[in-house]
Design a protein around this motif. Structure first.
Motif, mmCIF file in Angstrom:
data_model
loop_
_atom_site.group_PDB
_atom_site.id
_atom_site.type_symbol
_atom_site.label_atom_id
_atom_site.label_comp_id
_atom_site.label_asym_id
_atom_site.label_seq_id
_atom_site.Cartn_x
_atom_site.Cartn_y
_atom_site.Cartn_z
ATOM 1 N N GLN A 262 0.838 -1.208 0.000
ATOM 2 C CA GLN A 262 0.000 0.000 0.000
ATOM 3 C C GLN A 262 0.865 1.247 0.000
ATOM 4 N N LYS A 263 1.929 1.227 0.775
ATOM 5 C CA LYS A 263 2.804 2.384 0.828
ATOM 6 C C LYS A 263 3.475 2.619 -0.526
ATOM 7 N N GLU A 264 3.925 1.557 -1.192
ATOM 8 C CA GLU A 264 4.549 1.697 -2.509
ATOM 9 C C GLU A 264 3.550 2.255 -3.518
ATOM 10 N N ALA A 265 2.317 1.770 -3.447
ATOM 11 C CA ALA A 265 1.291 2.286 -4.362
ATOM 12 C C ALA A 265 1.037 3.765 -4.095
ATOM 13 N N LYS A 266 1.025 4.147 -2.840
ATOM 14 C CA LYS A 266 0.803 5.560 -2.494
ATOM 15 C C LYS A 266 1.985 6.417 -2.930
ATOM 16 N N ASP A 267 3.213 5.862 -2.784
ATOM 17 C CA ASP A 267 4.393 6.604 -3.219
ATOM 18 C C ASP A 267 4.345 6.853 -4.732
ATOM 19 N N LYS A 268 3.898 5.837 -5.494
ATOM 20 C CA LYS A 268 3.772 6.009 -6.943
ATOM 21 C C LYS A 268 2.715 7.053 -7.257
ATOM 22 N N ALA A 269 1.610 7.007 -6.537
ATOM 23 C CA ALA A 269 0.550 7.980 -6.764
ATOM 24 C C ALA A 269 1.017 9.376 -6.363
ATOM 25 N N ARG A 270 1.832 9.464 -5.342
ATOM 26 C CA ARG A 270 2.328 10.743 -4.860
ATOM 27 C C ARG A 270 3.212 11.400 -5.912
ATOM 28 N N THR A 271 4.041 10.611 -6.576
ATOM 29 C CA THR A 271 4.922 11.174 -7.593
ATOM 30 C C THR A 271 4.128 11.555 -8.841
ATOM 31 N N ALA A 272 3.008 10.865 -9.094
ATOM 32 C CA ALA A 272 2.206 11.157 -10.273
ATOM 33 C C ALA A 272 1.366 12.404 -10.057
ATOM 34 N N SER A 273 1.023 12.706 -8.848
ATOM 35 C CA SER A 273 0.128 13.832 -8.576
ATOM 36 C C SER A 273 0.732 14.705 -7.491
ATOM 37 N N SER A 274 0.754 16.004 -7.733
ATOM 38 C CA SER A 274 1.290 16.914 -6.725
ATOM 39 C C SER A 274 0.326 18.058 -6.458
ATOM 40 N N SER A 275 -0.965 17.846 -6.700
ATOM 41 C CA SER A 275 -1.957 18.883 -6.424
ATOM 42 C C SER A 275 -2.128 19.035 -4.918
#
Length: 143
Positions: A16-29
């Protein structure tokens, strides 16, 4: 929790943390930054709760082991005391056998006269007399 369950929870949390890290880099709003903070708080809370549960489980296991050790020690002490009683001169005396028989007679009388304990006064009196004799024998043997 078993070790397998612990490992599974850790793997799920890591995924879950890795998925969130990927999402974090994809979105910075600003909205995603806010949700990231909340997600991290949730992860931290879950990790703390897992740690608390694991510590409690370890504590319970240690208490169980202590209780088992205490039981074994008590059983050993009981065995030793029983051997001392059985080998004592008092236990081998004729009066001891008579006292045991009198005790059994009191018990039988009480069962037979349920609710009328006063009917067993003779048996109780004889038992008390034999116990007093045993006490005197014990004291005499101790000196």
């Amino acid at each position: 929790f078993t070790m397998g369950l612990k490992e599974k929870l850790i793997k799920e949390a890591t995924a879950q943390k890795e998925a969130k890290d990927k999402a974090r880099t994809a979105s910075s709003s600003p909205e995603s930054v806010c949700s990231r903070g909340t997600a991290e708080e949730i992860e931290t809370a879950v990790a703390k709760e897992l740690e608390r549960i694991l510590k409690k489980q370890q504590h319970d296991q240690l208490r169980s082991k202590d209780r088992q050790a205490s039981t074994a020690e008590l059983l050993g002490e009981i065995r030793d005391l029983s051997q001392q009683i059985n080998t004592s001169p008092t236990a081998q005396s004729q009066t001891y056998g008579q006292a045991v028989n009198a005790r059994n007679q009191v018990a039988a009388c009480l069962r037979k006269n349920e609710g009328k304990a006063l009917d067993c006064w003779k048996e109780v009196s004889e038992f008390k007399s034999l116990v007093a004799t045993l006490e005197r024998e014990f004291v005499a043997a101790s000196h």
